[in-house]
Motif scaffolding. Structure first.
Motif, PDB file in Angstrom:
ATOM      1  N   ASN A 131      -2.508   3.523  -4.422  1.00  0.00           N
ATOM      2  CA  ASN A 131      -2.035   2.859  -3.198  1.00  0.00           C
ATOM      3  C   ASN A 131      -1.477   1.468  -3.480  1.00  0.00           C
ATOM      4  O   ASN A 131      -1.679   0.543  -2.700  1.00  0.00           O
ATOM      5  CB  ASN A 131      -3.147   2.787  -2.157  1.00  0.00           C
ATOM      6  N   SER A 184       0.806  -1.221   0.000  1.00  0.00           N
ATOM      7  CA  SER A 184       0.000   0.000   0.000  1.00  0.00           C
ATOM      8  C   SER A 184       0.841   1.274   0.000  1.00  0.00           C
ATOM      9  O   SER A 184       0.307   2.363  -0.190  1.00  0.00           O
ATOM     10  CB  SER A 184      -0.956   0.007   1.195  1.00  0.00           C
ATOM     11  N   GLY A 185       2.138   1.152   0.195  1.00  0.00           N
ATOM     12  CA  GLY A 185       3.037   2.300   0.186  1.00  0.00           C
ATOM     13  C   GLY A 185       4.438   1.845  -0.199  1.00  0.00           C
ATOM     14  O   GLY A 185       4.691   0.649  -0.376  1.00  0.00           O
TER      15      GLY A 185
END
Length: 105
Positions: free
Chosen positions: A84, A39-40
């Motif tokens: 994301n 997600s990052g």
């Protein structure tokens, strides 16, 4: 939903994301790798899906993050392949050891 159905649905979602990015250059993921999508830009972020084998991914932008040693060397660059959704550049064949896209803002 069972685990196999969930994996299949995730693979279908990845293919849909990639198909929608037809205007963007797509880069191959290292052969024989099922790459974690986070997600990052780092290994401390949760895994949101796993890419299927022999897929190509779009790179919308790149960000610095956790340093990873992978198939194509060691890099702290993370490629954003969707909203994301980040993968380590150490597993994507971009033909460069540096940034090939704009930095994520």
């Amino acid at each position: 939903m069972n685990l196999d159905a969930s994996a299949s649905a995730s693979a279908d979602a990845v293919i849909a994301d990639i198909t929608a990015a037809a205007d963007v250059v797509h880069y191959p993921v290292a052969p024989g790798c099922r790459l974690n999508v986070r997600s990052g830009p780092g290994t401390n972020y949760p895994i949101v899906k796993v890419l299927p084998y022999d897929i190509k991914v779009p790179i919308f932008c790149q960000a610095p993050g956790t340093t990873v040693s992978g198939y194509y060397g060691t890099s702290n660059i993370w490629d954003r392949i969707g909203p994301n959704q980040f993968v380590s550049d150490a597993y994507v064949h971009t033909g460069s050891d540096g940034y090939i896209a704009a930095r994520c803002g």
